[in-house]
Write a protein that holds these residues in place. Sequence first.
Motif, short mmCIF file in Angstrom:
data_model
loop_
_atom_site.label_atom_id
_atom_site.label_comp_id
_atom_site.label_asym_id
_atom_site.label_seq_id
_atom_site.Cartn_x
_atom_site.Cartn_y
_atom_site.Cartn_z
N HIS A 161 0.86 -1.19 0.00
CA HIS A 161 0.00 0.00 0.00
C HIS A 161 0.90 1.24 0.00
N PRO A 162 0.40 2.35 -0.52
CA PRO A 162 1.25 3.53 -0.71
C PRO A 162 1.13 4.55 0.42
N HIS A 163 2.13 5.43 0.50
CA HIS A 163 2.11 6.59 1.40
C HIS A 163 2.74 7.77 0.69
N ILE A 164 2.28 8.97 1.03
CA ILE A 164 2.94 10.21 0.62
C ILE A 164 2.88 11.19 1.79
N GLY A 165 3.82 12.15 1.82
CA GLY A 165 3.73 13.32 2.69
C GLY A 165 3.91 13.08 4.17
N LEU A 166 4.43 11.91 4.56
CA LEU A 166 4.53 11.57 5.98
C LEU A 166 5.71 10.65 6.23
N SER A 167 6.01 10.45 7.51
CA SER A 167 6.92 9.40 7.93
C SER A 167 6.14 8.41 8.78
N THR A 168 6.30 7.12 8.52
CA THR A 168 5.69 6.11 9.38
C THR A 168 6.72 5.68 10.42
N LEU A 169 6.27 5.53 11.66
CA LEU A 169 7.13 5.07 12.74
C LEU A 169 6.47 3.84 13.35
N THR A 170 7.14 2.70 13.27
CA THR A 170 6.64 1.46 13.83
C THR A 170 7.44 1.12 15.08
N TYR A 171 6.72 0.86 16.19
CA TYR A 171 7.36 0.58 17.47
C TYR A 171 6.64 -0.60 18.11
N LEU A 172 7.31 -1.74 18.19
CA LEU A 172 6.70 -2.94 18.74
C LEU A 172 7.04 -3.13 20.21
N LEU A 173 6.05 -3.64 20.94
CA LEU A 173 6.24 -4.04 22.33
C LEU A 173 6.36 -5.55 22.45
N GLU A 174 5.69 -6.26 21.56
CA GLU A 174 5.78 -7.72 21.48
C GLU A 174 5.65 -8.15 20.03
N GLY A 175 6.25 -9.29 19.70
CA GLY A 175 6.09 -9.85 18.37
C GLY A 175 7.16 -9.41 17.39
N VAL A 176 6.91 -9.76 16.13
CA VAL A 176 7.85 -9.42 15.05
C VAL A 176 7.05 -9.18 13.78
N ILE A 177 7.45 -8.17 13.01
CA ILE A 177 6.81 -7.83 11.74
C ILE A 177 7.90 -7.70 10.67
N ARG A 178 7.63 -8.28 9.52
CA ARG A 178 8.53 -8.13 8.37
C ARG A 178 8.08 -6.94 7.53
N HIS A 179 8.98 -6.01 7.35
CA HIS A 179 8.72 -4.81 6.54
C HIS A 179 9.46 -4.94 5.21
N SER B 165 4.84 -3.20 2.59
CA SER B 165 3.97 -4.25 3.12
C SER B 165 4.44 -4.60 4.52
N GLU B 166 3.50 -5.12 5.33
CA GLU B 166 3.78 -5.49 6.71
C GLU B 166 3.15 -6.85 6.97
N ARG B 167 3.99 -7.82 7.25
CA ARG B 167 3.49 -9.19 7.39
C ARG B 167 4.22 -9.93 8.50
N THR B 168 3.61 -11.01 8.97
CA THR B 168 4.32 -11.93 9.84
C THR B 168 5.39 -12.64 9.02
N PRO B 169 6.64 -12.68 9.50
CA PRO B 169 7.69 -13.38 8.75
C PRO B 169 7.31 -14.86 8.55
N PRO B 170 7.66 -15.43 7.41
CA PRO B 170 7.33 -16.84 7.14
C PRO B 170 7.78 -17.78 8.26
N SER B 171 8.93 -17.51 8.87
CA SER B 171 9.46 -18.39 9.91
C SER B 171 8.63 -18.38 11.20
N HIS B 172 7.71 -17.40 11.34
CA HIS B 172 6.91 -17.28 12.56
C HIS B 172 5.45 -17.69 12.37
N ILE B 173 5.04 -17.98 11.15
CA ILE B 173 3.62 -18.25 10.89
C ILE B 173 3.14 -19.49 11.63
N ALA B 174 3.97 -20.50 11.73
CA ALA B 174 3.57 -21.75 12.38
C ALA B 174 3.62 -21.66 13.90
N GLU B 175 4.08 -20.53 14.43
CA GLU B 175 4.22 -20.39 15.88
C GLU B 175 2.97 -19.77 16.51
#
Length: 292
Positions: free
Chosen positions: A57-75, A102-112
């Motif tokens: 998905h697209p973005h313009i005119g901003l900065s995205t800031l991702t901050y996790l407390l738990e888990g893992v995300i593949r960017h 895109s933001e997804r669960t890494p393949p190595s974590h899907i079965a967990e």
Amino acid sequence: MSNIDLIIEERASDIGNFLVGRLLPFRKKRMVGPFIFIDHMGPAHLPPGEKLNVGPHPHIGLSTLTYLLEGVIRHRDSLGTDIEIRPGAVNLMKAGKGIVHSERTPPSHIAEDKIVHGLQIWLALPKEIENSTPEFTHVEAKDIPVLKEEHLSIRCVLGEFGGMKSPVPMHSPSYMLELKADEDVEVNIGDELFGESGLYVIEGSVETDGHVFGEKQLLIAKESTLCSFTLKKNSMAFIFGGDKFPEERFIYWNFVSSDKETLESAKTKWKNHQFPDIEGETDRVPLPAEKR
């Protein structure tokens, strides 16, 4: 409640296959300094086989800031970035004139069995760099400075505080602090804050002027320099804010701009596949249907 101007409750919002608690924008308060969008993700339990799956998905005119407390995300993004973000680290993606990710669960974590919990934040860009070249920065958790006092720790996620300086790049004067208390502790840090300021209680509670505020509440300060409160035992809160822009910002879907025509142009570009692609990813999040 002498220094509280507004109290915002989390509202449920659907981002596809994931429910989040939306804090900003709010009808009575569109922005806090440059912060124009804040989603609280989870904590969500994803059993084996289930995954976070937010396609390109697209973005313009901003900065995205991702901050996790738990888990893992593949960017992954159209700059070629492919990285996993983990708790305490920071992903900052400056969209500028246009980026796709895109933001997804890494393949190595899907079965967990897994939990996803964190904050998704947008900071609007100053007008002079809204159309700048996209950039991506990843800062590991160990590189975010922490100030430890008796019963209180303060992480300087963005900006400067208490002699600390975050390595996360800033595009306008702003700050974001993570506060944790292992006992009731008085917090008085307003002398280092500026501009507009918000306090978000993510765990536990805070007390100010005899009133207690619990989880999933965002308190907007009347005056940032008067920021003082009691952070209760085993609580966590975020303080964020900064200088207000002189121009209004408009927001449509994933686009932010000081110019409405720029938003219309971005809509057309996404419909016509004119944004850059993420290598190897062909699914796309469609433009939302226009409301009539």
